[in-house]
Write a protein that holds these residues in place. Structure first.
Motif, PDB file in Angstrom:
ATOM      1  N   ASP A  10       0.786  -1.208   0.040  1.00  0.00           N
ATOM      2  CA  ASP A  10      -0.093  -0.196   0.036  1.00  0.00           C
ATOM      3  C   ASP A  10       0.646   1.259  -0.016  1.00  0.00           C
ATOM      4  O   ASP A  10       1.642   1.738   1.247  1.00  0.00           O
ATOM      5  N   PRO A  11       1.006   2.297  -0.780  1.00  0.00           N
ATOM      6  CA  PRO A  11       1.930   3.693  -0.709  1.00  0.00           C
ATOM      7  C   PRO A  11       1.174   3.679   0.023  1.00  0.00           C
ATOM      8  O   PRO A  11       2.391   4.999   0.642  1.00  0.00           O
ATOM      9  N   ALA A  12      -0.068   4.197   1.770  1.00  0.00           N
ATOM     10  CA  ALA A  12       0.487   4.800   2.199  1.00  0.00           C
ATOM     11  C   ALA A  12       1.327   4.493   3.294  1.00  0.00           C
ATOM     12  O   ALA A  12       1.074   5.436   4.102  1.00  0.00           O
ATOM     13  N   ILE A  13       1.707   3.545   3.127  1.00  0.00           N
ATOM     14  CA  ILE A  13       2.387   2.700   4.193  1.00  0.00           C
ATOM     15  C   ILE A  13       3.888   3.371   3.889  1.00  0.00           C
ATOM     16  O   ILE A  13       4.478   3.497   5.061  1.00  0.00           O
ATOM     17  N   GLN A  64       3.659   6.584   2.615  1.00  0.00           N
ATOM     18  CA  GLN A  64       3.631   8.098   3.291  1.00  0.00           C
ATOM     19  C   GLN A  64       3.817   7.758   4.200  1.00  0.00           C
ATOM     20  O   GLN A  64       4.200   8.446   4.875  1.00  0.00           O
ATOM     21  N   ALA A  65       3.589   7.022   5.330  1.00  0.00           N
ATOM     22  CA  ALA A  65       3.406   6.779   6.099  1.00  0.00           C
ATOM     23  C   ALA A  65       5.141   6.775   6.550  1.00  0.00           C
ATOM     24  O   ALA A  65       5.227   7.639   7.986  1.00  0.00           O
ATOM     25  N   ALA A  66       5.700   6.886   6.795  1.00  0.00           N
ATOM     26  CA  ALA A  66       6.955   5.889   6.753  1.00  0.00           C
ATOM     27  C   ALA A  66       7.725   7.392   6.298  1.00  0.00           C
ATOM     28  O   ALA A  66       8.653   7.587   7.426  1.00  0.00           O
ATOM     29  N   ALA A  67       7.678   8.209   5.486  1.00  0.00           N
ATOM     30  CA  ALA A  67       7.570   9.516   4.593  1.00  0.00           C
ATOM     31  C   ALA A  67       8.152  10.366   5.898  1.00  0.00           C
ATOM     32  O   ALA A  67       9.036  11.635   6.489  1.00  0.00           O
ATOM     33  N   LEU A  68       6.049  10.255   6.465  1.00  0.00           N
ATOM     34  CA  LEU A  68       5.614  11.555   7.593  1.00  0.00           C
ATOM     35  C   LEU A  68       5.904  11.205   8.712  1.00  0.00           C
ATOM     36  O   LEU A  68       7.026  12.179   9.880  1.00  0.00           O
ATOM     37  N   CYS A  69       6.642   9.862   9.031  1.00  0.00           N
ATOM     38  CA  CYS A  69       7.535   9.570  10.195  1.00  0.00           C
ATOM     39  C   CYS A  69       8.940   9.796  10.228  1.00  0.00           C
ATOM     40  O   CYS A  69       9.553   9.667  11.415  1.00  0.00           O
ATOM     41  N   VAL A  93      11.603  -0.625   4.786  1.00  0.00           N
ATOM     42  CA  VAL A  93      10.231  -0.743   4.677  1.00  0.00           C
ATOM     43  C   VAL A  93      10.150  -1.375   3.660  1.00  0.00           C
ATOM     44  O   VAL A  93       9.471  -2.854   3.888  1.00  0.00           O
ATOM     45  N   LEU A 139       9.428  -5.289   3.164  1.00  0.00           N
ATOM     46  CA  LEU A 139       8.537  -5.934   2.772  1.00  0.00           C
ATOM     47  C   LEU A 139       8.118  -6.775   1.647  1.00  0.00           C
ATOM     48  O   LEU A 139       7.294  -7.735   0.855  1.00  0.00           O
ATOM     49  N   PHE A 168       2.044  15.263   0.867  1.00  0.00           N
ATOM     50  CA  PHE A 168       2.422  13.765   0.080  1.00  0.00           C
ATOM     51  C   PHE A 168       2.085  15.095  -1.607  1.00  0.00           C
ATOM     52  O   PHE A 168       2.115  14.025  -2.512  1.00  0.00           O
ATOM     53  N   SER A 210       7.949  15.859   3.404  1.00  0.00           N
ATOM     54  CA  SER A 210       7.196  15.051   4.119  1.00  0.00           C
ATOM     55  C   SER A 210       7.429  14.659   5.074  1.00  0.00           C
ATOM     56  O   SER A 210       7.339  15.564   6.222  1.00  0.00           O
ATOM     57  N   GLN A 211       8.922  14.545   5.258  1.00  0.00           N
ATOM     58  CA  GLN A 211       9.717  13.928   6.344  1.00  0.00           C
ATOM     59  C   GLN A 211      10.547  14.497   6.974  1.00  0.00           C
ATOM     60  O   GLN A 211      11.244  14.581   7.980  1.00  0.00           O
ATOM     61  N   PHE A 260      -3.904   7.263   9.324  1.00  0.00           N
ATOM     62  CA  PHE A 260      -4.340   7.234   7.337  1.00  0.00           C
ATOM     63  C   PHE A 260      -5.784   6.230   8.119  1.00  0.00           C
ATOM     64  O   PHE A 260      -5.914   5.528   8.912  1.00  0.00           O
ATOM     65  N   THR A 264      -2.012   1.271   8.112  1.00  0.00           N
ATOM     66  CA  THR A 264      -0.502   1.731   7.970  1.00  0.00           C
ATOM     67  C   THR A 264       0.417   0.992   8.554  1.00  0.00           C
ATOM     68  O   THR A 264       1.590   1.707   8.291  1.00  0.00           O
ATOM     69  N   PHE A 321       3.266  -1.048  10.035  1.00  0.00           N
ATOM     70  CA  PHE A 321       4.346  -1.715   8.876  1.00  0.00           C
ATOM     71  C   PHE A 321       4.756  -3.153   9.257  1.00  0.00           C
ATOM     72  O   PHE A 321       4.220  -3.268  11.113  1.00  0.00           O
ATOM     73  N   HIS A 348       5.830  -6.003   9.125  1.00  0.00           N
ATOM     74  CA  HIS A 348       7.472  -6.644   9.366  1.00  0.00           C
ATOM     75  C   HIS A 348       7.301  -5.975  10.381  1.00  0.00           C
ATOM     76  O   HIS A 348       8.273  -7.164  11.210  1.00  0.00           O
ATOM     77  N   PHE A 362       9.752   3.486  15.559  1.00  0.00           N
ATOM     78  CA  PHE A 362       9.994   3.582  13.704  1.00  0.00           C
ATOM     79  C   PHE A 362      10.592   5.196  13.793  1.00  0.00           C
ATOM     80  O   PHE A 362      11.726   5.717  13.551  1.00  0.00           O
ATOM     81  N   PRO A 363       9.682   6.101  14.248  1.00  0.00           N
ATOM     82  CA  PRO A 363       9.921   7.627  13.909  1.00  0.00           C
ATOM     83  C   PRO A 363      11.497   7.832  14.659  1.00  0.00           C
ATOM     84  O   PRO A 363      11.972   9.132  14.428  1.00  0.00           O
ATOM     85  N   TYR A 373       6.786  11.466  17.869  1.00  0.00           N
ATOM     86  CA  TYR A 373       7.619  12.345  17.869  1.00  0.00           C
ATOM     87  C   TYR A 373       7.190  13.896  18.334  1.00  0.00           C
ATOM     88  O   TYR A 373       7.371  14.868  17.812  1.00  0.00           O
TER      89      TYR A 373
END
Ligand SMILES: Nc1ncnc2c1ncn2[C@@H]1O[C@H](COP(=O)(O)OP(=O)(O)OP(=O)(O)O)[C@@H](O)[C@H]1O
Ligand SMILES: [Mg+2]
Lengths: 285, 356
Positions: free
Chosen positions: A179-182, A184-189, A200, A204, B54, B74-75, B83, B87, B89, B91, B100-101, B152
């Motif tokens: 899912d691209p949202a995953i 996006q979530a990583a980026a926002l994190c 990530v 996966l 985004f 974004s980052q 969301f 979303t 992760f 794994h 993670f963050p 964070y």
């Protein structure tokens, strides 16, 4: 851990499923298991009963060299295919689907082109006066032609080309399912591109990579055409050895023994893969 | 003059010929819980995604503490987001998801561990840190996602319909959690939903989206009591609209005639649209009698529905327009009432609105 304590209804369903797969099982038994058993028998019965074929095969440095070549080439082909295949699959997964369709068409077309024709094409490209050597010399990178064919280098190049689609296709499927949202979530994190990739995306895609890599490795172990055409006479691979035993030497005992060693290794690898991927999917999704 | 905490200035977003967001302007205070409420396709998510980085707007700017955010990827925005889809992760364990963050920020391990503990306590999931997301329910996963987004200490938390995949009971439970967490952390929240009840329950203020613009911003009671447009009136609370004739208007009050009855001093909203004048009535603000009275609308009962505490009486006015009344169960006016009966409906002028 898989559970063996099935509920009664589940057991019934399983039994019914089993009954419906019976014809397929019979078919497999007839066309797959029977020949393998015949081969096994010949390997321990010819020229006389005993394990002497296996002793000779695993005891001689010549034959061990062949095994080594086979595993070496297969491993390198697998690694190179993964290294090239991952970025290609990734690019395909994120490019507009119209473009991706064109690339897939090319990929499939090449897969459907006769294997011999493709291998001869590589022969032409790789030979001393071939396009690749001419280009390298024209650019001044080398001053005498490289030996790219009639050796294991040629085999590795040719086989990597043949095997690439078998990495790209399953990997593409795996990446598309993320899912691209995953991401996006990583980026926002706060993950930068590299962190998103290594922490990530790559984890996966492990199941897809494992599936593709195993398929390529196993197919490479038993591959005949490419090694026969692009390889040299001094450094053989296992399939060539088997062909030689059976065709030139009419030694079915040794041929059968070699084939069975290959089969055992393949099954062992498959078992390892099932373990890894099985655990992965149990905990992962 | 103080600069607003978060300011959205004239955002417009086009996707080829599609205008997803037309012109959105908004100021958000620090610590506020503001909800984007609107129907599907009204541009709520697009606005949120622009805040998350985004997507870049075709036009307009967003400013946090007076500084534009558009140049920051974004980052690096440090914004939290939960969301609609799950979303986490897949794994990573719950604990590693929340960490993670912090790990990508290269915080020292003891600090990460402490923060993960704190976050698990905040979302009441202590003891779950070793589970994989697949072993958690949808509601639990969204709580972990909330913990990950807050780990964070983001200045702004975005939530895009985080509860829409959950069933009603669970949704209400997590709405309570979100409210508590908002009060506890004092984080600024921008929340998207198309569920008016959810919006009313959670928010300090609601921005009602319609076709890529914000029709009105205000608290729930403000929007209910004083809808600026027909659309807002329809979206917050229940309402019926009766075509009416304007007789007179002055100082934001109108005198209108409907079905032979005349009502004066009704709050008037000039919408500038040429849809004709309409009188808006809310079912719970209508009274019902069985005898004809002055200043009442005559109607015929078309259906009666029992809704627990309330009884919903659907009627049809003489001109054939539907008009609903909601009365408490056991109200004397509805005992023995049946389909086809004639009734007379009245209301206080201040509870109605005329849109012209
Ligand atoms: N990437 C895109 N390309 C083209 N059109 C888009 C894109 N993203 C959104 N749109 C369009 O923009 C409009 C607003 O979309 P948006 O997702 O912001 O709506 P929304 O208010 O969040 O709706 P929902 O409640 O259904 O989530 C829609 O008409 C949608 O089809
Ligand atoms: Mg949306």
């Amino acid at each position: 851990m898989p559970s063996f304590v099935a509920l009664p209804e589940v057991a019934t369903v399983k039994r019914r499923e089993f009954r419906s797969t019976l014809p397929a099982l019979l078919f497999l038994a007839l066309f797959f298991v029977v020949p393998v058993i015949a081969l096994l028998l010949r390997s321990v019965l010819e020229p006389q009963p005993g394990l002497q074929n296996y002793v000779e095969l695993l005891g001689s440095s010549t034959y061990l060299k062949v095994f080594f070549n086979t595993f070496m080439v297969s491993a390198v082909v697998t690694i190179v295919s993964l290294t090239i295949g991952f970025p290609v699959a990734w690019t395909l997964a994120i490019m507009p689907s119209r473009w991706a369709a064109i690339v897939f068409a090319i990929l499939l077309l090449s897969m459907w082109t006769n294997l011999l024709a493709r291998t001869y094409a590589w022969m032409v490209l790789l030979q001393r006066t071939g396009l690749i050597n001419k280009m390298l010399m024209g650019m001044g990178l080398i001053d005498k032609p490289l030996a790219l064919v009639n050796n294991l280098t040629g085999v590795t190049i040719g086989m990597t080309y043949i095997m690439l689609p078998f990495i790209i296709l399953p990997l593409y499927g795996t990446i598309r399912k993320i899912d691209p949202a995953i991401l996006q979530a990583a980026a926002l994190c706060g993950a930068n591109r590299w962190q998103a990739l290594t922490r990530v995306l790559l984890p996966l895609t492990v199941p897809g990579m494992a599936a593709g890599a195993l398929m390529v490795f196993v197919m490479s172990l038993g591959y005949f055409v490419t090694p026969a055409l692009l390889g040299g006479t001094s450094n053989m691979m296992l399939a060539e050895l088997i062909a030689q035993f059976v065709q030139s030497l009419v030694n079915w005992g040794m041929g059968g023994a070699a084939a069975l060693v290959l089969l055992v290794v393949t099954l062992a690898l498959y078992a390892v893969q099932l373990r890894i991927v099985g655990n992965e999917s149990e905990g992962g999704r | 003059m103080t600069t607003p905490f978060l300011k959205i200035e004239g955002i417009r977003k086009e996707y080829g010929p599609v205008v997803a967001v037309q012109d959105v302007n908004l100021e958000v205070e620090r610590g506020e819980f503001l909800t984007f409420l609107g129907p599907s396709g009204s541009g709520k998510s697009t606005t949120l995604y622009i805040l998350a980085g985004f997507d870049n707007p075709t036009r307009g700017d967003i400013k946090l503490n007076g500084k534009t955010l558009l140049a920051t990827p974004s980052q690096k925005r440090n914004i939290g987001m939960v969301f609609q889809r799950y979303t986490l992760f897949p794994h990573l364990s719950v604990g590693d998801n929340i960490a993670f963050p912090l790990k990508v920020r290269r915080l020292p391990k003891h600090q990460i561990d402490a923060k993960v503990k704190e976050m698990l306590r905040l979302v009441r999931l202590e003891g779950f840190e070793d589970r994989k997301p697949a072993q958690m329910s949808g509601g639990q996963q969204q709580r972990v996602a909330l913990a990950r987004a807050l780990a964070y200490d983001p200045p702004v938390l975005l939530m895009d319909e985080p509860l829409s995949a959950l069933d009603k009971k669970l949704r209400e439970e997590i709405q309570h959690e979100i409210r508590r967490i908002h009060q506890q952390t004092e984080v600024t929240i921008l929340y998207v939903t198309h569920d008016q009840e959810e919006a009313l329950r959670l928010s300090d203020r609601i921005a009602v989206f319609s076709k890529g613009v914000i029709d009105q911003i205000g608290t729930g009671p403000e929007l209910y009591a004083n809808p600026a447009t027909r659309f807002v009136a329809q979206f917050i609370g229940d309402s019926d609209f009766l075509p009416c004739q304007m007789l007179h208007s002055a100082n934001g009050r109108a005198t209108v005639s409907v079905g032979g009855a005349v009502f004066s001093d009704v709050p008037l909203h000039e919408t500038g649209k040429s849809e004709g004048a309409a009188l808006m009535l809310r079912p719970e603000r209508l009274s019902l009698t069985r005898e004809p009275l002055q200043q009442r609308l005559a109607a015929t009962v078309s259906d009666i529905t029992f809704l627990g505490n309330n009884v919903h009486v659907a009627t049809s006015t003489l001109s054939g327009d539907p008009l609903s009344v909601r009365l408490p169960f056991g109200h004397p006016a509805i005992s023995g009432l049946s389909r086809g009966d004639s009734v007379w409906l009245g209301f206080e002028a201040a509870s109605a609105h005329v849109f012209n």
